[in-house]
Structures are given as C-alpha cells and as structure tokens.
Motif scaffolding. Structure first.
Motif, short mmCIF file in Angstrom:
data_model
loop_
_atom_site.label_atom_id
_atom_site.label_comp_id
_atom_site.label_asym_id
_atom_site.label_seq_id
_atom_site.Cartn_x
_atom_site.Cartn_y
_atom_site.Cartn_z
N ARG A 69 43.97 36.65 57.11
CA ARG A 69 43.71 37.94 56.46
C ARG A 69 42.62 37.76 55.39
O ARG A 69 42.70 36.83 54.59
N SER A 70 41.58 38.64 55.40
CA SER A 70 40.48 38.58 54.41
C SER A 70 40.19 39.97 53.86
O SER A 70 40.39 40.97 54.57
N SER A 71 39.76 40.00 52.60
CA SER A 71 39.46 41.28 51.92
C SER A 71 38.16 41.13 51.11
O SER A 71 38.01 40.15 50.37
N THR A 72 37.26 42.09 51.25
CA THR A 72 35.97 42.12 50.50
C THR A 72 35.85 43.44 49.76
O THR A 72 36.00 44.51 50.38
N GLN A 73 35.53 43.37 48.43
CA GLN A 73 35.46 44.58 47.60
C GLN A 73 34.23 44.50 46.70
O GLN A 73 34.01 43.50 46.02
N ASP A 74 33.39 45.57 46.71
CA ASP A 74 32.20 45.69 45.84
C ASP A 74 32.55 46.57 44.65
O ASP A 74 32.75 47.79 44.80
N ASN A 75 32.65 45.93 43.47
CA ASN A 75 32.99 46.68 42.26
C ASN A 75 31.72 47.22 41.59
O ASN A 75 30.65 46.61 41.63
N ALA A 76 31.79 48.37 40.95
CA ALA A 76 30.66 49.00 40.23
C ALA A 76 30.58 48.45 38.81
O ALA A 76 31.61 48.22 38.17
N LEU A 77 29.37 48.20 38.33
CA LEU A 77 29.12 47.72 36.96
C LEU A 77 28.31 48.76 36.20
O LEU A 77 27.29 49.27 36.70
N ASN A 78 28.76 49.12 34.99
CA ASN A 78 28.02 50.06 34.14
C ASN A 78 26.88 49.31 33.43
O ASN A 78 27.11 48.26 32.81
N SER A 79 25.65 49.84 33.54
CA SER A 79 24.48 49.22 32.90
C SER A 79 23.71 50.27 32.11
O SER A 79 23.58 51.42 32.54
N VAL A 80 23.19 49.89 30.92
CA VAL A 80 22.39 50.75 30.04
C VAL A 80 21.03 50.08 29.83
O VAL A 80 20.97 48.93 29.36
N VAL A 81 19.96 50.76 30.21
CA VAL A 81 18.60 50.24 30.05
C VAL A 81 17.94 51.00 28.89
O VAL A 81 17.82 52.23 28.93
N GLU A 82 17.56 50.27 27.85
CA GLU A 82 16.95 50.87 26.66
C GLU A 82 15.55 50.28 26.47
O GLU A 82 15.36 49.07 26.47
N GLN A 83 14.58 51.16 26.32
CA GLN A 83 13.18 50.75 26.14
C GLN A 83 12.67 51.29 24.80
O GLN A 83 12.72 52.50 24.55
N ARG A 84 12.23 50.40 23.96
CA ARG A 84 11.74 50.77 22.63
C ARG A 84 10.28 50.37 22.49
O ARG A 84 9.89 49.27 22.91
N GLU A 85 9.50 51.28 21.92
CA GLU A 85 8.08 51.04 21.70
C GLU A 85 7.80 51.09 20.20
O GLU A 85 8.04 52.13 19.56
N ALA A 86 7.36 49.98 19.66
CA ALA A 86 7.08 49.89 18.22
C ALA A 86 5.64 50.33 17.97
O ALA A 86 4.69 49.77 18.53
N SER A 87 5.48 51.36 17.14
CA SER A 87 4.14 51.86 16.81
C SER A 87 3.45 50.92 15.84
O SER A 87 4.10 50.32 14.97
N PRO A 88 2.12 50.77 15.94
CA PRO A 88 1.41 49.90 15.00
C PRO A 88 1.39 50.50 13.60
O PRO A 88 1.45 51.71 13.42
N GLY A 89 1.32 49.63 12.63
CA GLY A 89 1.26 50.07 11.25
C GLY A 89 2.53 49.85 10.47
O GLY A 89 2.63 50.29 9.31
N SER A 90 3.49 49.18 11.05
CA SER A 90 4.73 48.91 10.33
C SER A 90 4.51 47.81 9.28
O SER A 90 3.60 47.00 9.38
N VAL A 91 5.37 47.82 8.28
CA VAL A 91 5.25 46.87 7.17
C VAL A 91 5.91 45.55 7.56
O VAL A 91 7.10 45.52 7.92
N LYS A 92 5.16 44.48 7.51
CA LYS A 92 5.70 43.15 7.78
C LYS A 92 6.27 42.53 6.51
O LYS A 92 7.34 41.93 6.52
#
Length: 534
Positions: free
Chosen positions: A334-357
């Motif tokens: 007897r064999s069993s195969t199961q594909d589980n779902a994974l929650n993923s969050v993709v975040e993209q941030r763009e840093a504008s020039p001129g920030s204080v270092k």
C-alpha cells in the motif's frame, strides 16, 4: 488778421511798457521756458514708441534689414550692438510680414545645415566631414541659444576619424561656451540639459566628455567620475540638505545661547544608489487542504507450483513470507502520495536614492557668552532634533571654547562708522538744501525790496517833475499880460475841465520817460536841484 493782432496787442503795450527791466527779463525767461516745455511735450507726444522687430540677428541679416527699412522709409533704432532692430510699435507686424515676404532675415550666418547646401560632386571627403562638423556645431549652438537666459552660444566638436581595423575607437568630445543675460546664472538642471543636448546629438559622444563654460571662463559642468553632470546635481542636493539641517540647528542654538554665540558644522552622507530588494516568505498551516492525493494498494495470494517445493513471495521489505504448513504465500503493498500547499509572500522593495547614510555634527559654543549650558544637555537636544541613529553611525560633538570676537568688533566698528558717515551726509544734504532755500528766499526778498524802492523812487521823481512843471507854468502865467475878464473866465473853465486829464496824461508820459531814459531824467533833476533860487 493784422487788426486782430493790434486789438490784442494794444491793451498789453502800456502794461508791458510799465514793467521794470528785471520784470521784463523775468517775463522773457518765463516765456522761453514755457515755449521750451511745450516743444518738449509736443515732441514726446509725437515721438513713436519703438518695439523690437528682430533680435539676435547676424551682421549680414541686420544690414539687409536696415537697407530695406531705409528704402521703405520706416524709421528704426539699433540696439544690442546692432543685433536688435526696433521700429515704431504700430508698424512692427506689418513690417515683419513685409520683410518675411522678401526672405529677411535669412538666418544664414554661415553655420548650420545651410553649409551642406552648396556641396558639389567635386567635394572631397575631408571637406564633407569638415562641413558636417561645422553644420552640427551651428545647429547645436542655435539649440542651446533657445534655452531661457542664454543670449549666445558657441559649440566646438572634436570628432575623430573612424578606424577600420581597430577594436576601440577614439572618443568624441565637445565644449560649449555660453553667454547669459546680465545677472542670470544657469542652474544645474539647465547645465545638465546643455550637456545632454550636445551628447545625444553626436553619435558616440558621452555626457562625461562634454564641457560647459560661461563667458567668464568658469566651468559649469562637472567632470566627476560618478556620472558627469549628475555629480553636480548630487553635490547640490547634499549641500542643500546640509544647509537646511545647519539652519535648523543654528536656530535652536541662537534661541538658547543668543545670536553669534555658537557655530555649527554639518556633514551628511547621502546614499544615491537605487536598490531593489525582493523577499519571499513561506508559511505552513495544518488546516490547509492538500492540492492532490494519490493512494495505491497491491495484494497477492499464491500456491506452490511443484511437490516438495515451498512457495514463497518476497515482501516489500525484502523478506519472503512462507506458509510452510500449507505450502501457500501472501503478498500485500500500500502506498500514498500527497501534495500539500505552502503559503508564500513575495515582497519587493525599491529604495529611492537620496537616503541618509550617516550624519556628523560638530557644535562649538562660546564660553564667554555668559549662558550656563551643559554640553551634555546641548548634545542631547541636538541629537533629538536631528533624530540621531547610532546604528547608522551618527555622531554629535559639542564643545565649549572662547570665541575670537576681534573680527566682529572691527566689523561692528566699521558698520557704526558707515552709519555715522551716512547720517552726516544726510545732515549735510539737509543743511545744503536749507541754505539753498534760504538763499533763494533772500534773493527773492532783495529783488522785491529793490523793485519797490525803485518804483517808489520813480513815483517820487515823477511827482517832483510834475510839481516843477506846474510851478514853471504858474510863473509863466504870472509874468504874461493880464487878459480881460471876459477872456479869462472861459479859459479858467477850460483849464479846470482839462486839468485832471492833462495831469494824468503828463504823469504817464513822465513815467514812461523815466523808464526809457533814466539817466537823462536824473541829470535834469540834478540840474533843478542845484539851480539857484531866483
């Protein structure tokens, strides 16, 4: 017409004759001033208002336009070194249309694409390249002159020849000389526009290889390796940020310590790099249903095939299940195969020039200011004002030292001396105007007194002359033979009737005589005065 003038002049002649010499001079000067004022007002009213017809013209175009205006009889004025021609305002549009119909101004000063019009079949390659370079220089100069504030521009291009068998080619370079209006300076954005206009008009020309200078020889474009003119914009942004922060801190210090008792130095490191960051986050949830699920089962029941031999089946674990007693074997899988779902969050941030270092601030307080303020408290105040972030490396240093006030004292002394000098000049000016006004008033008073005395003297002289003439007439009448009563009575009546008119007429004639011949009348009076009595 003559009769009208005589009727107008007859009543004025006796009055003018009665004027003294000074009054006649004053009247003549006033009349001349009035005539001059009327003439100037008339010329100002009749003089047309001029407006520019064409400006920034080449010498050849200006000459042709002036010839046409002279031939058509249109008045004109030249300005701006002969590059601008102005005509009466009401004739600007009609004259401009007329000259445009004749192809003026031609706008052909020997530059621009017009250089390529006269090339023939015998033109060599060198002449073609030279003409093309000159044409591009002229067109680029005309384009730069279209920028607001630029009155003239000269562009020089250095375009190397293409090397056929070379991997790397020599870079092209360009230099731009601009002249601006008086009091006008090109901003960093305008300089950047000039650089890009020239760079992207020539193939293979980089903005880093374009130099812009003004008429004073000052280089306006930046040659930093960080991007040519962009570096100048970055430098300007850093300077503006530092100045703003400096002013903010200085206002706080001036409020606490008083003006002139502190100084601030701000150094800001700004990040002009543009960064993009992408972040993916995974999460699991037990209640999430699987995407897919597969189950399979295998079962086998077998019997030996031969006598004396034992039947066997290899199981899933590699072991053989045997039934030695019955000679039978069983197999199951007897064999069993199961594909589980994974929650993923993709975040993209763009840093504008001129920030204080990072920020670095140094503050110096005058220890002689007489204000007791702790340097630690002042540091905390400034750190809170700028939002100090120790993680990015911000530093704030506050120290208390005595300030050198000698330069300030000298400047204040010079300022006080300048104010005193201005006050003295203003006072002297007021005194000068007062003296001038008093002098004018005294002169008017003297002239009035002298004229009154002269008028009184003339009246007294006239009365004296009339009296002397009357006495002479009475003496001559006394010495004449006595006429009969019948003859004397009508004569006395006639004398009484005409005495008043004759006296008045004689008075007017004597006054005119005194006015016309004062020396003769004076000599006559002196003779009467020294004449011995009879």
């Amino acid at each position: 017409m003559k009769d009208t003038l005589l009727r107008f002049w007859s009543p004025l002649q006796p009055k003018l004759a009665a004027f003294s010499l000074s009054q006649k001079i004053s009247a003549a000067v006033g009349a001349l001033a009035l005539v001059a004022a009327l003439v100037m007002v008339g010329r100002w009213i009749t003089t047309p208002t001029y407006a520019p017809l064409f400006s920034q013209m080449a010498s050849a175009d200006a000459s042709a336009v002036i010839d046409e205006l002279t031939a058509s009889g249109v008045p004109y004025e030249l300005s701006d070194g002969g590059q601008t021609v102005s005509v009466p305002k009401d004739k600007v549009y009609a004259t401009r249309i007329a000259l445009s119909g004749k192809g003026l101004p031609a706008s052909n000063d020997g530059g621009g694409y017009s250089l390529l019009d006269g090339q023939g079949l015998s033109t060599s390659q060198f002449q073609e390249e030279t003409s093309f370079k000159r044409a591009m220089e002229g067109e680029l100069a005309n384009t730069v002159k279209a920028i607001d504030g630029v009155t003239n521009a000269v562009v020089h291009l250095a375009i190397p020849s293409t090397k056929v068998f070379a991997t790397e080619q020599d870079p092209a370079t360009a230099s731009v000389l601009v002249a601006t209006r008086a009091g006008t300076t090109l901003s960093a954005e305008q300089v950047q526009a000039v650089v890009h206009l020239v760079a992207f008009s020539i193939e293979g020309l980089s903005p880093d290889d374009v130099t812009v200078a003004d008429s004073t020889g000052k280089v306006l474009s930046s040659t930093d390796a960080a991007g040519g003119g962009g570096a100048s914009t970055r430098t300007q942004a850093v300077t503006e940020y530092q100045n703003e922060l400096n002013s903010k801190i200085q206002r706080t210090l001036d409020t606490v310590l008083g003006p002139g008792n502190s100084t601030v130095a701000v150094t800001a490191n700004l990040d002009f790099d543009k960064a993009v960051r992408t972040e993916t986050t995974y999460s699991s949830d037990e209640d999430t249903k699987p995407l897919s699920r597969t189950e399979s089962e295998e079962v086998y029941a077998g019997r030996d095939g031969r006598d004396g031999d034992a039947a066997g089946v290899v199981g899933a674990d590699g072991n053989t299940e045997l039934d030695a007693e019955n000679g039978e074997g069983d197999y199951s899988k007897r064999s069993s195969t199961q594909d589980n779902a994974l929650n993923s969050v993709v975040e993209q941030r763009e840093a504008s020039p001129g920030s204080v270092k990072s920020l670095h601030i140094g503050v110096a307080m005058d220890s002689n200011a007489g204000v007791e303020v702790s340097t630690a408290d002042m540091r905390d105040l400034i750190a809170a004002a700028i939002g100090e972030d120790l993680d990015r490396g911000d530093t704030v240093e506050v120290t208390s030292v005595p300030f050198d006030q000698s330069a300030k004292e000298r400047a204040q002394a010079e300022l006080d001396a300048a104010e005193a000098e201005e006050a003295r000049q203003a006072r002297n000016q007021i005194i000068l105007w007062a003296v001038a006004a008093l002098g004018a008033l005294a002169l008017i008073t003297v002239v009035w007194v002298v004229s009154r005395r002269r008028a009184k003297a003339r009246a007294e002289a006239t009365e004296y002359v009339v009296e002397q003439l009357r006495l002479d007439a009475e003496e001559r009448a006394a010495q004449a033979p006595v006429a009969p009563v019948t003859e004397i009575t009508p004569a006395l009546g006639l004398l009484e009737a005409t005495e008043t008119n004759e006296v008045e007429k004689m008075r007017d004639e004597l006054a005119s005589l005194v006015e016309r011949q004062p020396e003769d009348v004076a000599a006559l009076l002196r003779g009467w005065l020294v004449e011995p009595p009879r």
